[in-house]
Each structure stands twice: as C-alpha cells, then as structure tokens.
Design a protein around this motif. Structure first.
Motif, PDB file in Angstrom:
ATOM      1  N   SER A  13      -7.645  -8.848 -10.886  1.00 30.07           N
ATOM      2  CA  SER A  13      -8.124 -10.216 -11.087  1.00 30.07           C
ATOM      3  C   SER A  13      -9.110 -10.267 -12.242  1.00 30.07           C
ATOM      4  CB  SER A  13      -8.793 -10.728  -9.808  1.00 30.07           C
ATOM      5  OG  SER A  13      -7.886 -10.711  -8.730  1.00 30.07           O
ATOM      6  N   VAL A  14      -9.787  -9.147 -12.471  1.00 28.58           N
ATOM      7  CA  VAL A  14     -10.725  -8.991 -13.582  1.00 28.58           C
ATOM      8  C   VAL A  14     -10.465  -7.631 -14.211  1.00 28.58           C
ATOM      9  CG1 VAL A  14     -13.147  -8.769 -14.251  1.00 28.58           C
ATOM     10  CG2 VAL A  14     -12.495 -10.460 -12.540  1.00 28.58           C
ATOM     11  N   SER A  15     -10.518  -7.577 -15.520  1.00 30.66           N
ATOM     12  CA  SER A  15     -10.271  -6.311 -16.221  1.00 30.66           C
ATOM     13  C   SER A  15     -11.570  -5.574 -16.503  1.00 30.66           C
ATOM     14  CB  SER A  15      -9.545  -6.578 -17.533  1.00 30.66           C
ATOM     15  OG  SER A  15     -10.398  -7.243 -18.450  1.00 30.66           O
ATOM     16  N   PHE A  16     -11.447  -4.277 -16.751  1.00 27.75           N
ATOM     17  CA  PHE A  16     -12.604  -3.487 -17.146  1.00 27.75           C
ATOM     18  C   PHE A  16     -13.156  -3.976 -18.494  1.00 27.75           C
ATOM     19  CE2 PHE A  16     -10.782  -0.457 -14.103  1.00 27.75           C
ATOM     20  CZ  PHE A  16     -11.927  -0.064 -13.424  1.00 27.75           C
ATOM     21  N   LYS A  17     -12.285  -4.466 -19.352  1.00 30.25           N
ATOM     22  CA  LYS A  17     -12.728  -4.997 -20.643  1.00 30.25           C
ATOM     23  C   LYS A  17     -13.656  -6.192 -20.451  1.00 30.25           C
ATOM     24  CE  LYS A  17     -10.981  -6.772 -25.052  1.00 30.25           C
ATOM     25  NZ  LYS A  17      -9.766  -7.126 -25.845  1.00 30.25           N
ATOM     26  N   THR A  18     -13.326  -7.051 -19.488  1.00 34.60           N
ATOM     27  CA  THR A  18     -14.174  -8.201 -19.193  1.00 34.60           C
ATOM     28  C   THR A  18     -15.535  -7.753 -18.690  1.00 34.60           C
ATOM     29  OG1 THR A  18     -12.303  -9.648 -18.688  1.00 34.60           O
ATOM     30  CG2 THR A  18     -14.425 -10.247 -17.729  1.00 34.60           C
ATOM     31  N   LEU A  19     -15.550  -6.771 -17.788  1.00 34.65           N
ATOM     32  CA  LEU A  19     -16.816  -6.245 -17.284  1.00 34.65           C
ATOM     33  C   LEU A  19     -17.641  -5.634 -18.403  1.00 34.65           C
ATOM     34  CD1 LEU A  19     -15.840  -4.573 -13.883  1.00 34.65           C
ATOM     35  CD2 LEU A  19     -16.813  -6.838 -14.281  1.00 34.65           C
ATOM     36  N   PHE A  20     -16.965  -4.964 -19.324  1.00 41.34           N
ATOM     37  CA  PHE A  20     -17.669  -4.370 -20.469  1.00 41.34           C
ATOM     38  C   PHE A  20     -18.345  -5.448 -21.304  1.00 41.34           C
ATOM     39  CE2 PHE A  20     -17.630  -3.138 -24.969  1.00 41.34           C
ATOM     40  CZ  PHE A  20     -18.442  -2.014 -24.920  1.00 41.34           C
TER      41      PHE A  20
END
Length: 272
Positions: free
Chosen positions: A203-210
């Motif tokens: 639902s959320v990518s690691f790129k978004t968290l980064f």
C-alpha cells in the motif's frame, strides 16, 4: 516582559526532539529551560487547544506553535522555514505578534530560506497536490498545519503574544499517503506492526517512506538551527504584551463572542 514564561506547543515527538532529547507523554509539561515550558499535544486542533490550556493554567505568558508544515506553494521545499505573519482558520485571519516574529527572522542565518505570509489550518493531512492547491486558493496561504491556527485563536482569546515557527516537511508535489495514518500514533510515533503490514501489502512503498524521512530530516534540521540561533527562550523577554497587535485583540473578542454563542464546551472548560 523580562519574567515571561514561554509556552511551546508541539504535536509530534520528532518536533519536540529539536527542543529536548528526553521523551515524555502527551499533555505533560516539560521544563526545557528556566523560563520555557513545552507541552506535546499530538496531531490535530483538539490536542493543540488542550496543550495550550494546560500551559496557560500553568502560567505561561507567551505561546509558540513549533513544528512542521505542508507546502501549499511550489516554491517551498523541505527545510524551508515559515514564520507567518498571520494564521488562517474558519474564514478569518489572526496575525501573530509581528515585533517578536521580525526579531527572530532577523537573527536567523542567511542560508536558511525564511518566508512569511499566511499559515492555514487544515483538519486532516493534505494528501495530494490537488488538495494543497485547492487549500491555497481558498485560504491564500503558503503552507498549512493542523495546530497553529487553533493555538493562535487561544492566544488571542487570552491576550497572549503568539508566533508560529514551522518548517516545511512535504513539498507541493509530494504528500504522505492517507493509509499511513493507520500506522502512526497521535504523537507521530509508528506502530511497527501496522507499518509492516502496509509495506507487505504494498500500500506504501519504501521509496515513499524514504522521501518522508528525508523531508522530516530537513525540517528538523531547520528547527534545530532556529533553536540554536535564538535559544530556548526565543527572545521572548523582549516581547511587550502592552504592544500587542490591535487586530489580535479585536479578533480575540470576536472569537470569544462566537465561541460563547456556540456554547463551545471546550472553551467553557478552559475558563474553569
């Protein structure tokens, strides 16, 4: 006001960590300097109002909204500092204590990007470019957060000097996905189990968290520089309440009248 006690309201523990390293729960007063107190209210206007009331009951003389904000202007990037001249909430503007605001702005290093203008209230995080642009059009603001305007209203109601110090955390083109709210507590800390579940479901990518992490890092770096430059008293000892902006007092009177007419339980509780 050489004996002023400064009251700082922050929503998130990550914001408060720019002021002190110790962790403490919501709605507890922390003594972070001889004449400075901090109260963590969590995300949203209700918590900000409660934290402001607690600080006022303690005896603070001035109020600061300290933390991060979302950009409504494409010129603003993470780490830019918003020192607004006014806040916007419920169709009206409340100015800050301009003399105090200008004094802090003049002290800051030239490499920081500092903007004024209006800081708007929002009831929930703005999660898209379209939402941000619409909010900017409706309010005329360059940035938005969920707490500052409520603190400004309370300060006007109590005739207290007020300023907001807000660093941009997310630009116009990038916003935190709404699904992330399910994995975040009111103080901004993360529910690890829910976050892992969201990541597993993609639902959320690691790129978004980064990107979110980098935005918060930039915002916190700016807030820490403000504290380093001005001190934990934020030069409030030079702020004279007798020279408060007349419009603040006028708007404060309107605020009290409106809240009384609406029989607002929260305001009634604050006067007890």
């Amino acid at each position: 006001m050489s004996e002023s006690i400064v009251g700082i309201v922050s929503a998130l523990k990550s914001e408060a960590s720019c002021l002190m390293k110790l962790r403490f729960p919501l709605f507890k007063i922390a003594r972070i300097a001889p004449r400075t107190r901090l109260c963590l209210g969590g995300m949203g206007g209700a918590g900000a109002l409660k934290a402001s009331q607690i600080l006022h009951e303690y005896g603070v003389d001035v109020l600061i909204s300290f933390g991060v904000a979302a950009a409504l202007d494409d010129k603003l990037i993470p780490g830019d500092l918003v020192l607004p001249e006014a806040t916007y909430c419920k169709g009206r503007k409340l100015p800050v204590t301009l003399e105090w605001r200008e004094r802090i702005a003049e002290m800051l290093p030239s490499y920081l990007t500092v903007v004024g203008g209006t800081l708007a209230d929002t009831q929930s995080p703005l999660s898209s470019r379209q939402e941000k642009l619409k909010h900017a059009e409706e309010t005329g603001a360059c940035a938005a957060d969920m707490e500052s305007a409520i603190i400004a209203e309370f300060a006007a109601h109590m005739d207290l000097p007020f300023i907001a110090i807000r660093a941009i955390v997310d630009p116009l083109e990038f916003s935190p996905p709404p699904v992330l709210l399910d994995a975040v507590y009111a103080d901004g800390t993360v529910n690890v189990v829910k976050l892992v579940s969201i990541l597993v479901k993609r639902s959320v990518s690691f790129k978004t968290l980064f990107h979110l992490g980098m935005g918060m890092y930039a915002a916190r770096s700016t807030l820490s520089k403000v504290v380093e430059t001005t001190g934990l008293g934020f030069r409030s000892e030079l702020t004279d309440r007798s020279h408060a902006n007349e419009l603040v007092l006028e708007q404060g009177e309107k605020y009290m009248a409106a809240e009384s007419a609406n029989n607002n339980d929260t305001v009634i509780a604050s006067s007890r």
